[in-house]
Design a protein around this motif. Sequence first.
Motif, PDB file in Angstrom:
ATOM      1  N   ALA A 223      -2.111  -0.547  15.416  1.00 39.16           N
ATOM      2  CA  ALA A 223      -1.412  -0.159  14.188  1.00 39.16           C
ATOM      3  C   ALA A 223      -0.419   0.930  14.569  1.00 39.16           C
ATOM      4  O   ALA A 223      -0.659   1.698  15.499  1.00 39.16           O
ATOM      5  CB  ALA A 223      -2.403   0.364  13.161  1.00 39.16           C
TER       6      ALA A 223
ATOM      7  N   ALA B 183      -5.853   0.429  10.610  1.00 33.86           N
ATOM      8  CA  ALA B 183      -5.877  -1.042  10.457  1.00 33.86           C
ATOM      9  C   ALA B 183      -6.451  -1.740  11.698  1.00 33.86           C
ATOM     10  O   ALA B 183      -7.331  -2.604  11.570  1.00 33.86           O
ATOM     11  CB  ALA B 183      -4.478  -1.568  10.128  1.00 33.86           C
TER      12      ALA B 183
ATOM     13  N   VAL C  48       4.444  -9.603   6.576  1.00 35.87           N
ATOM     14  CA  VAL C  48       4.958  -8.920   7.768  1.00 35.87           C
ATOM     15  C   VAL C  48       3.771  -8.223   8.425  1.00 35.87           C
ATOM     16  O   VAL C  48       3.043  -7.473   7.766  1.00 35.87           O
ATOM     17  CB  VAL C  48       6.042  -7.872   7.394  1.00 35.87           C
ATOM     18  CG1 VAL C  48       6.555  -7.174   8.648  1.00 35.87           C
ATOM     19  CG2 VAL C  48       7.181  -8.520   6.619  1.00 35.87           C
ATOM     20  N   SER C  49       3.598  -8.457   9.720  1.00 35.93           N
ATOM     21  CA  SER C  49       2.420  -7.897  10.397  1.00 35.93           C
ATOM     22  C   SER C  49       2.516  -6.383  10.551  1.00 35.93           C
ATOM     23  O   SER C  49       3.517  -5.870  11.054  1.00 35.93           O
ATOM     24  CB  SER C  49       2.267  -8.516  11.789  1.00 35.93           C
ATOM     25  OG  SER C  49       1.126  -7.940  12.400  1.00 35.93           O
TER      26      SER C  49
ATOM     27  N   ASP D  71      -7.158   3.159  -3.533  1.00 32.65           N
ATOM     28  CA  ASP D  71      -7.278   4.482  -2.885  1.00 32.65           C
ATOM     29  C   ASP D  71      -7.266   5.619  -3.892  1.00 32.65           C
ATOM     30  O   ASP D  71      -7.362   6.782  -3.507  1.00 32.65           O
ATOM     31  CB  ASP D  71      -6.072   4.749  -1.956  1.00 32.65           C
ATOM     32  CG  ASP D  71      -5.875   3.735  -0.861  1.00 32.65           C
ATOM     33  OD1 ASP D  71      -6.649   2.785  -0.797  1.00 32.65           O
ATOM     34  OD2 ASP D  71      -4.924   3.918  -0.078  1.00 32.65           O
TER      35      ASP D  71
ATOM     36  N   GLY E  93       0.867  -1.170   0.000  1.00 30.79           N
ATOM     37  CA  GLY E  93       0.000   0.000   0.000  1.00 30.79           C
ATOM     38  C   GLY E  93       0.905   1.221   0.000  1.00 30.79           C
ATOM     39  O   GLY E  93       1.820   1.313  -0.834  1.00 30.79           O
ATOM     40  N   GLY E  94       0.686   2.101   0.985  1.00 28.39           N
ATOM     41  CA  GLY E  94       1.443   3.354   1.006  1.00 28.39           C
ATOM     42  C   GLY E  94       2.551   3.369   2.043  1.00 28.39           C
ATOM     43  O   GLY E  94       3.562   2.665   1.899  1.00 28.39           O
ATOM     44  N   VAL E  95       2.304   4.119   3.113  1.00 37.26           N
ATOM     45  CA  VAL E  95       3.384   4.483   4.046  1.00 37.26           C
ATOM     46  C   VAL E  95       4.054   3.281   4.730  1.00 37.26           C
ATOM     47  O   VAL E  95       5.284   3.208   4.778  1.00 37.26           O
ATOM     48  CB  VAL E  95       2.816   5.472   5.098  1.00 37.26           C
ATOM     49  CG1 VAL E  95       3.844   5.760   6.178  1.00 37.26           C
ATOM     50  CG2 VAL E  95       2.387   6.771   4.407  1.00 37.26           C
TER      51      VAL E  95
ATOM     52  N   LYS F  17       0.214   3.316  12.667  1.00 36.99           N
ATOM     53  CA  LYS F  17      -0.404   4.531  12.124  1.00 36.99           C
ATOM     54  C   LYS F  17      -1.631   4.073  11.339  1.00 36.99           C
ATOM     55  O   LYS F  17      -1.595   3.012  10.730  1.00 36.99           O
ATOM     56  CB  LYS F  17       0.614   5.194  11.181  1.00 36.99           C
ATOM     57  CG  LYS F  17       0.279   6.570  10.726  1.00 36.99           C
ATOM     58  CD  LYS F  17       1.500   7.172  10.014  1.00 36.99           C
ATOM     59  CE  LYS F  17       1.116   8.389   9.211  1.00 36.99           C
ATOM     60  NZ  LYS F  17       0.417   8.049   7.961  1.00 36.99           N
TER      61      LYS F  17
HETATM   62  P1  GDP Z   1      -1.272   3.668   3.743  1.00 38.22           P
HETATM   63  O1  GDP Z   1      -1.878   3.149   2.472  1.00 38.22           O
HETATM   64  O2  GDP Z   1      -0.466   4.925   3.565  1.00 38.22           O
HETATM   65  O3  GDP Z   1      -2.187   3.697   4.910  1.00 38.22           O
HETATM   66  O4  GDP Z   1      -0.134   2.647   4.118  1.00 38.22           O
HETATM   67  P2  GDP Z   1      -0.046   1.084   4.272  1.00 38.22           P
HETATM   68  O5  GDP Z   1      -1.350   0.408   4.146  1.00 38.22           O
HETATM   69  O6  GDP Z   1       1.083   0.635   3.419  1.00 38.22           O
HETATM   70  O7  GDP Z   1       0.481   1.004   5.753  1.00 38.22           O
HETATM   71  C1  GDP Z   1      -0.315   1.209   6.886  1.00 38.22           C
HETATM   72  C2  GDP Z   1       0.107   0.190   7.916  1.00 38.22           C
HETATM   73  O8  GDP Z   1       1.523   0.256   8.075  1.00 38.22           O
HETATM   74  C3  GDP Z   1      -0.458   0.445   9.295  1.00 38.22           C
HETATM   75  O9  GDP Z   1      -1.314  -0.612   9.615  1.00 38.22           O
HETATM   76  C4  GDP Z   1       0.766   0.479  10.209  1.00 38.22           C
HETATM   77  O10 GDP Z   1       0.573  -0.235  11.413  1.00 38.22           O
HETATM   78  C5  GDP Z   1       1.824  -0.176   9.371  1.00 38.22           C
HETATM   79  N1  GDP Z   1       3.163   0.311   9.668  1.00 38.22           N
HETATM   80  C6  GDP Z   1       3.609   1.572   9.551  1.00 38.22           C
HETATM   81  N2  GDP Z   1       4.905   1.638   9.925  1.00 38.22           N
HETATM   82  C7  GDP Z   1       5.280   0.383  10.274  1.00 38.22           C
HETATM   83  C8  GDP Z   1       6.500  -0.196  10.767  1.00 38.22           C
HETATM   84  O11 GDP Z   1       7.528   0.470  10.945  1.00 38.22           O
HETATM   85  N3  GDP Z   1       6.479  -1.546  11.024  1.00 38.22           N
HETATM   86  C9  GDP Z   1       5.368  -2.311  10.858  1.00 38.22           C
HETATM   87  N4  GDP Z   1       5.441  -3.607  11.150  1.00 38.22           N
HETATM   88  N5  GDP Z   1       4.204  -1.795  10.412  1.00 38.22           N
HETATM   89  C10 GDP Z   1       4.162  -0.473  10.122  1.00 38.22           C
END
Ligand code: GDP
Length: 306
Positions: A230, A235, A222-223, A36, A8-10, A232
């Motif tokens: 979460a 989730a 990877v969880s 998204d 996904g993103g971040v 951030k």
């Molecule tokens: P979004 O689309 O920008 O919301 O990003 P993603 O779906 O890729 O990522 C959001 C998830 O990344 C969240 O559930 C966070 O818990 C998880 N996340 C963010 N930073 C970290 C990290 O350093 N380690 C792990 N294991 N999870 C992370």
Amino acid sequence: MKITALAGGVGGAKLIDGLSRVLNPSELSVIVNTGDDFIHYGLHISPDLDTITYTLGGMANPFSGWGRFEETYNMISSLEVLGGQTWFLLGDKDLAVHLERTRLLNQGYPLSSVTSKFCHAWGIKQLILPMTDNDVRTVIDTVESGELSFQQYFVENKYRPQVKNIHFSGIETASPAPGVLEAIEQADGVIISPSNPWVSIDPISHIPGIGSALKKKIIIAVSPIISGSAIKGPAAKMFSEMGIQPSSVAVFRHYSQYLSGFVLDNIDKSRSHEIPIPTLVTQTIMKSTQDRVSLAQSVIDFLQTL
Ligand code: GDP
């Protein structure tokens, strides 16, 4: 070793960054969520694709994890003076990307070609693929406000509404973007990044053809949930509102049909015995570039044992 990652993103971008630092560019392909994506001010915005490409291109804002480094906000502040819609923060450099993407899409180029062109311009050598060239849109059905588009839910409403259901409009007739199935088939292993399972990974795996291709591969996830929370974003809140106690074990169960191995954080070590497949217990919180590299290397080493 050829790796294909779903992201996904971040959260996803952090591990992709680590993987890009331990693998040769030709060894890494990334399939990115486009559920998204949305149209704002007539522009096609692809938040997850932008986060991944800005990260790999060394242009990402290191503080937020999304948007551009050394960004300016002249457009949005000028818009605010006019009473325009400013709930979705668009920086000036970011805006240029959306303008050019929209121009090319309007000329008939598919999103995958536009993404490839941008990667070339930015010197990104890894293969970055949108999950599909079709319009698949994540819709969040909420108790308070009914159905919201993903960005209305996530950004405009700051993911406060209670989630009743999630669906991906247009997914039944969507097909994987060119290169997606090949990237999965040719991979020695597939890594599901620590992205939001409900709204970043499910849209990818639910595209007709992708789920069945994934099932033939060695896959590890990877969880993104650590100690029930979460790092951030929504989730964990989504797991709870869908009636599931949020935990790394819940993430494992969410993906179990695909998985050969699962990676959970040291903090959740006591729960690893609940996971009936090989696990890697390690530090998965990525605060620094070194954390990203260490996790990426551990994940690849783990994959090679499966
Ligand atoms: P979004 O689309 O920008 O919301 O990003 P993603 O779906 O890729 O990522 C959001 C998830 O990344 C969240 O559930 C966070 O818990 C998880 N996340 C963010 N930073 C970290 C990290 O350093 N380690 C792990 N294991 N999870 C992370």
